[in-house]
Scaffold this active site. Structure first.
Site, short mmCIF file in Angstrom:
data_model
loop_
_atom_site.label_atom_id
_atom_site.label_comp_id
_atom_site.label_asym_id
_atom_site.label_seq_id
_atom_site.Cartn_x
_atom_site.Cartn_y
_atom_site.Cartn_z
CG ASP A 1 26.04 45.13 73.17
OD1 ASP A 1 26.57 44.31 73.95
OD2 ASP A 1 26.63 46.12 72.73
CG ASP B 1 27.58 47.40 69.36
OD1 ASP B 1 27.45 47.12 68.15
OD2 ASP B 1 26.70 47.97 70.02
CB CYS C 1 22.83 46.62 65.00
SG CYS C 1 22.20 45.65 66.38
CD GLU D 1 24.15 49.26 74.31
OE1 GLU D 1 25.26 49.70 73.98
OE2 GLU D 1 23.42 48.61 73.55
CB SER E 1 21.98 51.33 72.19
OG SER E 1 21.86 50.95 70.84
#
Length: 583
Positions: free
Chosen positions: A83, A125, A193, A458, A486
């Site tokens: 991502d 994610d 993340c 996103e 996001s």
């Protein structure tokens, strides 16, 4: 003499595999256990393979030492995209599609190999959600471990703490040396993340619904416990579930899903939870909005529940800092103590949620990183669902915890629409003409929804540029879209607006200069011009005429030639239903 009935044609490869993996060939007729993982082109996945190997070795040891008569098979992996690296590019359309293909790929392995016990190591994610959906659909004893977060980096010149989201926010900084320093130093290790972005929102969610031990969420990916201690604990959980006949759908009940949604609210979680919660619920045979909570109840909770953590992107700290103060169990203990979540729900440990938290004996909130209910970090919850004439589906979502300004004394934002028919068009304007954006503009990005894009990308790149622009000039530029955000996005940004533009939703009828009102008392998103029935009818008829002239698809909907993009365009459900590929 063995009494086992051998089937040479089916068994010969199983025996060979048993030899390869150091297993007893006499166990090839026992229930099959295995480990699955998620991989991809990202540092998020950098630690997964080692953890999968450690769990696989522990499973083999347990089977041998306790003579469990289980067949252990080789690990299997499913893949997602990065991502972070793909935001702002056409490839970002594959991110949410990756959730769906992981779901499919995991099911090929789980069902095709007839696994009867599974441990999953997940990262990034969307793949964790696809994995959980597959575990729920297959519904045999299963446990999840998140691979863990990356630790934040530091600017070597200033010492400032930095991460991926910060890098997106300085993408247009005129200081070229700073941009290079941040690119080189923001991700100093392995892991997903590290802020309260989508990954940690969903790992907290998955643990709260009972599929992951709650103390395994917050430790960093490089925490030695993930290789040295947690594999044994995960196998303990799998054995408990197998011995007791506990299956994922026994854990993931409406009460457990409600608990997890409350946790997402008080942690200021990502708006993506409102795509993933319906997906997970659906895989468990549950209608999220009918059986767990209505949009009205969701908003009632968000109005009344506080945010308890001081975390990126709306605060200061990362998930590893939360772990240093006791991790997710501290937050669960606060909610249990306040009677806000149901402690009787069952978990993969064989304990109820309340029993599991009590056994961990978490500390009290430290008051800086994790706040107590009596003195929260923010007084109201992190997410809000909006209805109104721009969102008749009732599923538009605002991350209230990330709003940095623009709300007036009446708890409203009133802005003028500035319309873009793609993310690419908006990015070009932000890069080439940033001065053209004015205070109280309401940027509208459309034709980027589940079917329109397709894949509902996103918008971290444009939202980060808008955030940087607003902070630099002391203004508020809001944004609404039929796409998504996001978990790292901040600002007055509203996603999941539905019906989407490609389906002829009201967002397709907005014109430059229209007045857009966001009302956080009524939880509505309104276009004043579209309140006039004649204006609405005229614009709708014009839009339909453009569709008819173009052969059934609006000319602003970009053509696609990829097999996966075509599938997503044909099969995607609306955002409020999870934006997944329907069957």
């Amino acid at each position: 003499m063995s009494t086992t009935i051998w089937k040479p044609g089916q068994d010969c490869q199983a025996v060979a595999t048993a030899h390869l993996l150091g297993q007893d060939p006499d166990d090839v007729h026992g229930d099959t256990w295995g480990v699955v993982g998620t991989l991809g082109d990202s540092i998020c996945y950098g630690g997964v393979a080692d953890k999968v190997s450690a769990v696989h070795e522990e499973l083999g040891r347990r089977i041998r030492e306790r003579e469990l008569h289980r067949r252990l098979i080789a690990p299997s992996f499913a893949s997602g995209i990065s991502d972070g690296q793909r935001n702002g590019t056409p490839q970002m359309r594959y991110s949410l599609i990756g959730r769906e293909t992981v779901h499919d790929g995991m099911l090929v392995h789980l069902e095709g190999s007839d696994l009867q016990g599974v441990i999953a190591v997940v990262a990034c994610d969307k793949p964790p959600v696809g994995t959980v959906a597959a575990l729920l659909e297959h519904n045999v004893p299963a446990v999840v471990m998140s691979d863990g977060s990356i630790r934040p980096g530091h600017d070597p010149e200033t010492g400032e703490t930095i991460d991926l989201v910060g890098c997106f926010q300085v993408a247009s900084d005129p200081d070229l040396a700073k941009r290079e320093r941040w690119a080189r130093h923001a991700c100093p290790g392995i892991g997903s993340c590290g802020g309260m972005f989508t990954y940690n929102t969903m790992q907290s969610f998955i643990a709260t619904i009972g599929l992951e031990p709650v103390h395994m969420v917050a430790p960093g990916s490089d925490d030695p416990r993930r290789l040295e201690l947690f594999p044994e604990q995960l196998v303990d959980c799998l054995q408990v579930m197998s011995d007791r006949g506990l299956r994922p759908r026994d854990l993931v009940t409406p009460a457990a899903l409600r608990n997890a949604t409350i946790v997402a609210i008080v942690m200021g979680g990502s708006t993506n939870v409102l795509l993933h919660a319906p997906k997970i619920a659906g895989a468990a045979g549950i209608d999220f909005w009918a059986d767990v909570m209505s949009p009205a109840e969701f908003n009632r909770l968000s109005h009344s529940l506080p945010v308890l953590i001081n975390a990126r992107p709306f605060g200061q700290y990362s998930m590893v800092d939360i772990e240093d103060r006791g991790g997710l169990p501290v937050i669960l203990q606060e909610l249990l103590g306040a009677g806000l979540i149901d402690g009787s729900t069952m978990t993969c440990t064989g304990q109820t949620l309340a029993e599991q938290v009590a056994s961990l004996d978490p500390p009290a909130p430290d008051g800086d990183v994790i706040h107590p209910m009596s003195a929260p970090f923010k007084d109201t919850g992190g997410l809000r669902v909006l209805g109104g004439n721009l969102s008749p589906d009732g599923g538009a979502v605002l991350k209230l915890a990330g709003v940095e300004g623009g709300i007036d004394a009446n708890n409203q934002f009133v802005g003028k629409a500035r319309v873009f028919n793609s993310e690419v068009d908006l990015l070009a304007a932000l890069i080439d003409q940033p001065e053209s954006f004015a205070d109280h503009d309401m940027v509208v990005i459309r034709y980027e929804g589940p079917r329109g894009a397709p894949g509902m990308p996103e918008m971290l790149d444009p939202t980060s540029r808008i955030t940087a622009l607003c902070r630099e000039r002391g203004i508020t530029v809001a944004l609404l879209t039929d796409a998504r955000f996001s978990g790292g996005s901040v600002g007055l940004v509203i996603g999941h607006v539905g019906p989407e533009a490609a389906a002829g939703g009201p967002i397709a009828l907005v014109e430059d200069g229209d007045t857009i009102v966001v009302d956080l008392n009524a939880d509505t998103l309104m276009c004043q011009e579209l309140q006039d029935p004649e204006v609405f009818r005229t614009r709708q008829e014009r839009w339909q005429a453009e569709v008819d002239a173009a052969g059934g698809l609006h000319p602003n909907v970009r053509p696609v030639d990829s097999r996966l993009l075509k599938r997503m365009r044909a099969l995607a459900s609306p955002a409020i239903e999870g934006a997944g590929m329907t069957t």
